[in-house]
Design a protein around this motif. Structure first.
Motif, PDB file in Angstrom:
ATOM      1  N   MET A 120       0.873  -1.162   0.000  1.00  0.00           N
ATOM      2  CA  MET A 120       0.000   0.000   0.000  1.00  0.00           C
ATOM      3  C   MET A 120       0.915   1.217   0.000  1.00  0.00           C
ATOM      4  SD  MET A 120      -2.518   1.377   3.051  1.00  0.00           S
ATOM      5  CE  MET A 120      -1.128   1.485   4.188  1.00  0.00           C
ATOM      6  N   ILE A 121       0.702   2.130  -0.941  1.00  0.00           N
ATOM      7  CA  ILE A 121       1.527   3.328  -1.053  1.00  0.00           C
ATOM      8  C   ILE A 121       0.634   4.543  -0.812  1.00  0.00           C
ATOM      9  CG2 ILE A 121       3.171   4.577  -2.484  1.00  0.00           C
ATOM     10  CD1 ILE A 121       3.421   2.040  -4.198  1.00  0.00           C
ATOM     11  N   THR A 122       1.009   5.405   0.128  1.00  0.00           N
ATOM     12  CA  THR A 122       0.173   6.550   0.481  1.00  0.00           C
ATOM     13  C   THR A 122       0.894   7.861   0.216  1.00  0.00           C
ATOM     14  OG1 THR A 122       0.906   6.830   2.768  1.00  0.00           O
ATOM     15  CG2 THR A 122      -0.776   5.162   2.367  1.00  0.00           C
ATOM     16  N   THR A 123       0.103   8.906   0.130  1.00  0.00           N
ATOM     17  CA  THR A 123       0.659  10.249  -0.033  1.00  0.00           C
ATOM     18  C   THR A 123       1.167  10.789   1.305  1.00  0.00           C
ATOM     19  OG1 THR A 123      -1.488  11.280   0.389  1.00  0.00           O
ATOM     20  CG2 THR A 123      -0.938  10.780  -1.920  1.00  0.00           C
ATOM     21  N   ALA A 124       1.936  11.861   1.208  1.00  0.00           N
ATOM     22  CA  ALA A 124       2.426  12.528   2.409  1.00  0.00           C
ATOM     23  C   ALA A 124       1.265  13.024   3.260  1.00  0.00           C
ATOM     24  CB  ALA A 124       3.336  13.694   2.020  1.00  0.00           C
ATOM     25  N   ARG A 125       0.197  13.449   2.609  1.00  0.00           N
ATOM     26  CA  ARG A 125      -0.976  13.927   3.358  1.00  0.00           C
ATOM     27  C   ARG A 125      -1.570  12.821   4.210  1.00  0.00           C
ATOM     28  NH1 ARG A 125      -6.869  14.026   0.674  1.00  0.00           N
ATOM     29  NH2 ARG A 125      -8.086  14.522   2.533  1.00  0.00           N
ATOM     30  N   VAL A 126      -1.702  11.629   3.648  1.00  0.00           N
ATOM     31  CA  VAL A 126      -2.314  10.524   4.386  1.00  0.00           C
ATOM     32  C   VAL A 126      -1.424  10.085   5.546  1.00  0.00           C
ATOM     33  CG1 VAL A 126      -3.051   8.107   4.228  1.00  0.00           C
ATOM     34  CG2 VAL A 126      -3.702   9.730   2.440  1.00  0.00           C
ATOM     35  N   VAL A 127      -0.123  10.059   5.334  1.00  0.00           N
ATOM     36  CA  VAL A 127       0.769   9.554   6.387  1.00  0.00           C
ATOM     37  C   VAL A 127       1.021  10.593   7.478  1.00  0.00           C
ATOM     38  CG1 VAL A 127       3.064  10.241   5.510  1.00  0.00           C
ATOM     39  CG2 VAL A 127       2.777   8.047   6.671  1.00  0.00           C
ATOM     40  N   GLU A 128       0.740  11.861   7.191  1.00  0.00           N
ATOM     41  CA  GLU A 128       1.103  12.931   8.137  1.00  0.00           C
ATOM     42  C   GLU A 128       0.606  12.700   9.562  1.00  0.00           C
ATOM     43  OE1 GLU A 128       0.798  16.191  10.703  1.00  0.00           O
ATOM     44  OE2 GLU A 128      -0.990  15.443   9.626  1.00  0.00           O
ATOM     45  N   PRO A 129      -0.674  12.393   9.799  1.00  0.00           N
ATOM     46  CA  PRO A 129      -1.112  12.220  11.191  1.00  0.00           C
ATOM     47  C   PRO A 129      -0.477  11.015  11.876  1.00  0.00           C
ATOM     48  CG  PRO A 129      -2.894  11.668   9.676  1.00  0.00           C
ATOM     49  CD  PRO A 129      -1.814  12.321   8.864  1.00  0.00           C
ATOM     50  N   PHE A 130       0.030  10.049  11.094  1.00  0.00           N
ATOM     51  CA  PHE A 130       0.694   8.878  11.680  1.00  0.00           C
ATOM     52  C   PHE A 130       2.117   9.196  12.133  1.00  0.00           C
ATOM     53  CE2 PHE A 130      -2.670   7.246   8.989  1.00  0.00           C
ATOM     54  CZ  PHE A 130      -3.214   6.210   9.738  1.00  0.00           C
ATOM     55  N   LEU A 131       2.621  10.351  11.737  1.00  0.00           N
ATOM     56  CA  LEU A 131       3.957  10.774  12.145  1.00  0.00           C
ATOM     57  C   LEU A 131       3.958  11.467  13.498  1.00  0.00           C
ATOM     58  CD1 LEU A 131       5.193  12.231   8.727  1.00  0.00           C
ATOM     59  CD2 LEU A 131       5.653   9.959   9.675  1.00  0.00           C
ATOM     60  N   ARG A 132       2.784  11.714  14.044  1.00  0.00           N
ATOM     61  CA  ARG A 132       2.687  12.417  15.321  1.00  0.00           C
ATOM     62  C   ARG A 132       3.165  11.538  16.474  1.00  0.00           C
ATOM     63  NH1 ARG A 132      -3.522  14.488  14.178  1.00  0.00           N
ATOM     64  NH2 ARG A 132      -3.040  15.662  12.265  1.00  0.00           N
ATOM     65  N   ASP A 133       3.567  12.181  17.531  1.00  0.00           N
ATOM     66  CA  ASP A 133       4.089  11.484  18.701  1.00  0.00           C
ATOM     67  C   ASP A 133       3.058  10.512  19.270  1.00  0.00           C
ATOM     68  OD1 ASP A 133       6.005  10.944  20.712  1.00  0.00           O
ATOM     69  OD2 ASP A 133       4.935  12.273  22.091  1.00  0.00           O
ATOM     70  N   LYS A 134       3.499   9.305  19.570  1.00  0.00           N
ATOM     71  CA  LYS A 134       2.702   8.259  20.212  1.00  0.00           C
ATOM     72  C   LYS A 134       1.568   7.720  19.343  1.00  0.00           C
ATOM     73  CE  LYS A 134       3.744   9.945  24.866  1.00  0.00           C
ATOM     74  NZ  LYS A 134       3.217  10.446  26.150  1.00  0.00           N
ATOM     75  N   VAL A 135       1.638   7.960  18.033  1.00  0.00           N
ATOM     76  CA  VAL A 135       0.637   7.417  17.109  1.00  0.00           C
ATOM     77  C   VAL A 135       1.258   6.239  16.354  1.00  0.00           C
ATOM     78  CG1 VAL A 135      -0.748   7.837  15.038  1.00  0.00           C
ATOM     79  CG2 VAL A 135      -0.591   9.592  16.822  1.00  0.00           C
ATOM     80  N   ALA A 136       0.531   5.145  16.246  1.00  0.00           N
ATOM     81  CA  ALA A 136       0.973   3.982  15.474  1.00  0.00           C
ATOM     82  C   ALA A 136      -0.182   3.480  14.616  1.00  0.00           C
ATOM     83  CB  ALA A 136       1.457   2.868  16.407  1.00  0.00           C
ATOM     84  N   PHE A 137       0.138   2.721  13.598  1.00  0.00           N
ATOM     85  CA  PHE A 137      -0.846   2.017  12.770  1.00  0.00           C
ATOM     86  C   PHE A 137      -0.830   0.566  13.236  1.00  0.00           C
ATOM     87  CE2 PHE A 137      -1.774   0.287   8.260  1.00  0.00           C
ATOM     88  CZ  PHE A 137      -3.146   0.334   8.464  1.00  0.00           C
ATOM     89  N   PRO A 138      -1.775   0.153  14.084  1.00  0.00           N
ATOM     90  CA  PRO A 138      -1.707  -1.190  14.692  1.00  0.00           C
ATOM     91  C   PRO A 138      -2.146  -2.287  13.722  1.00  0.00           C
ATOM     92  CG  PRO A 138      -3.662  -0.045  15.455  1.00  0.00           C
ATOM     93  CD  PRO A 138      -2.917   0.920  14.582  1.00  0.00           C
ATOM     94  N   HIS A 139      -1.304  -2.554  12.748  1.00  0.00           N
ATOM     95  CA  HIS A 139      -1.670  -3.437  11.644  1.00  0.00           C
ATOM     96  C   HIS A 139      -0.384  -3.944  11.005  1.00  0.00           C
ATOM     97  CE1 HIS A 139      -3.800  -4.924   8.106  1.00  0.00           C
ATOM     98  NE2 HIS A 139      -3.056  -4.156   7.325  1.00  0.00           N
ATOM     99  N   GLY A 140      -0.355  -5.208  10.594  1.00  0.00           N
ATOM    100  CA  GLY A 140       0.837  -5.721   9.936  1.00  0.00           C
ATOM    101  C   GLY A 140       0.698  -7.191   9.594  1.00  0.00           C
ATOM    102  N   TYR A 141       1.725  -7.730   8.929  1.00  0.00           N
ATOM    103  CA  TYR A 141       1.727  -9.110   8.478  1.00  0.00           C
ATOM    104  C   TYR A 141       3.090  -9.736   8.749  1.00  0.00           C
ATOM    105  CZ  TYR A 141      -2.465  -7.589   6.069  1.00  0.00           C
ATOM    106  OH  TYR A 141      -3.703  -7.086   5.785  1.00  0.00           O
ATOM    107  N   THR A 142       3.084 -10.976   9.186  1.00  0.00           N
ATOM    108  CA  THR A 142       4.325 -11.663   9.520  1.00  0.00           C
ATOM    109  C   THR A 142       5.330 -11.618   8.373  1.00  0.00           C
ATOM    110  OG1 THR A 142       3.181 -13.175  11.024  1.00  0.00           O
ATOM    111  CG2 THR A 142       5.312 -13.897  10.176  1.00  0.00           C
TER     112      THR A 142
END
Length: 458
Positions: free
Chosen positions: A300-322
């Motif tokens: 999945m490839i996102t724009t800088a706009r979409v990723v911006e709020p995930f760059l904030r302190d103590k924010v994570a995307f709780p999702h992933g694959y082994t």
């Protein structure tokens, strides 16, 4: 005590032909197909020694062709150095380099790459990131997704909810709530719009705005569209369609997701198909051709706009694959992209797509062929009962031809491709990008012979 195995019941068909294997999207009651034992270039070889033209690139995957030893050697070298390490809070050199490579190739400011192991996972990730993005930016009600009728977007529960094929979903309902459908761009079936393709495109795009307004703009997070829709048979976008969709998404602050699981990596002659069709998405989902099938990988490839709020302190995307971003898969993907450049595969598709289309259109003289449509190295031949009225095949005829006669007959005649009736009945062809006129002619000749026989059965 001797253990006695129970025999099949009256409602349980024997599955001995398949042994202990449970094949995908397959009736276990059907006889097992011949084993594919090896492949080279654009050809497959089965257990009987027969040579079959791979007219579907495996499953829209093997862009650079089969048997590329240079790719296999890269995999062996990477496995010997570092076979596996998770992407959960860590990174490996091939993964970092591949992310850089994809970010550089993606249009606009699409520059953050989240790796998966396949396309359905990439679509699932896109929906999840869209939901969390709007929660992080103060619009928590925005969670719904608009997609098109008959479109296929994957098998996970979220991606399946985005999929527009009711028959594929019924056995697994209830699904993730929030998926809604609009009309697709099958112009062959849009008789009420006459010959005005651009007007039809505007009409189809406006149905997206209508759906957003009906559901409420404050509740819609994303519109998910393939550049060329697979299910239904290679439905291409009319002129101006994606320009209008982009306007609508901007107007209502809805993310536009370009599902390029099939369409990316040269299938249409560009690294990402959104470039060819002239639109800028907020998210791209991709997989398949990234590694030419030599290892499972998606993104999945996102724009800088979409990723911006995930760059904030103590924010994570709780999702992933082994296995997301697996080092071996990333390394072979880099080598695959090197092959694209060295052999000019994108340019090859652009130079040859016209000839491929013209070759397939020769089949329009057959009474069973109603339409031939597609783009790049991704085409469909729609089958009809009556060319003049465009009457389609009924249920029994589809069962007999699409699931019964055609798959075996085409394979026996030397062509692996895809008879499909998700939507209207079609035969899809998408050969490896290394193919040229000789393979196009072979595809046409085998289709001609087989479809001539099929026409006698309806």
């Amino acid at each position: 005590m001797t253990r006695t195995e129970p025999g099949p019941t009256a409602t349980q068909a024997p599955a001995a032909d398949w042994g202990h294997l449970w094949p995908h999207f397959t009736r276990l009651s059907a006889p097992r197909t011949p084993l594919i034992t090896r492949a080279e270039g654009a050809y497959l070889y089965d257990e009987r020694g027969r040579r079959i033209l791979d007219g579907l690139s495996g499953l829209f995957v093997v862009q650079a062709g089969h048997g590329r030893r240079e790719l296999a050697e890269v995999m062996a070298e990477q496995a010997a150095e570092l076979a596996y390490f998770p992407a959960w809070g860590y990174a490996t050199p091939p993964q970092m380099e591949l992310a850089d490579r994809l970010a550089a190739a993606a249009p606009g400011d699409l520059d953050r790459v989240f790796f998966t192991t396949g396309g359905g996972e990439a679509v699932e990730s896109a929906w999840k990131v869209a939901k969390q993005y709007f929660k992080l930016t103060g619009r928590p009600l925005k969670h719904k997704v608009i997609s098109r009728a008959v479109a296929y977007h994957g098998t996970p529960q979220g991606a399946l909810a985005i999929t527009g094929l009711p028959a594929m979903k019924q056995q697994f309902e209830p699904l993730t709530p929030g998926g809604f459908r609009v009309p697709n761009t099958n112009f062959y079936r849009a008789r009420e719009h006459g010959d005005d393709l651009e007007a039809f495109g505007r009409w189809a795009a406006d149905r997206i705005e209508e759906a957003i307004l009906f559901e409420g703009p404050d509740t819609v997070a994303a519109v998910v569209l393939e550049p060329v829709q697979n299910s239904g048979g290679c439905l291409t976008p009319p002129p101006g369609y994606f320009r209008r969709v982009r306007e609508i998404c901007d107007k209502y602050d809805v993310l536009l997701v370009s599902d390029e699981v099939i369409c990316a990596f040269g299938r249409h002659g560009t690294t990402f198909a959104c470039e060819k069709f002239g639109y800028q998405p907020d998210i791209i989902t991709c997989a398949k051709g990234m590694s030419s099938g030599y290892a499972p990988i998606g993104a999945m490839i996102t724009t800088a706009r979409v990723v911006e709020p995930f760059l904030r302190d103590k924010v994570a995307f709780p999702h992933g694959y082994t296995f997301g971003g697996h080092p071996v898969a990333a390394a072979v993907s880099l080598a695959n992209l090197d092959l694209f450049e060295a052999e000019g595969l994108n340019r090859r598709v652009l130079d040859n797509e016209g000839a491929f289309g013209d070759t397939l259109r020769k089949l329009l003289d057959l009474p069973i062929v109603g339409d031939v449509r597609g783009d790049g190295y991704f085409w469909a031949v729609e089958l009809v009962k009556d060319k003049n009225t465009r009457q389609t095949l009924d249920f029994d005829e589809r069962e007999h031809l699409i699931r019964g006669f055609l798959p075996k007959a085409l394979f026996d005649n030397g062509l692996y491709c895809r008879p499909d009736d998700r939507g209207d009945p079609v035969v899809q062809v998408a050969p490896p990008l290394i193919c040229g006129q000789a393979e196009f002619d072979e595809i046409e000749q085998i289709l001609r012979h087989t479809l001539t026989e099929a026409a006698k059965l309806i």
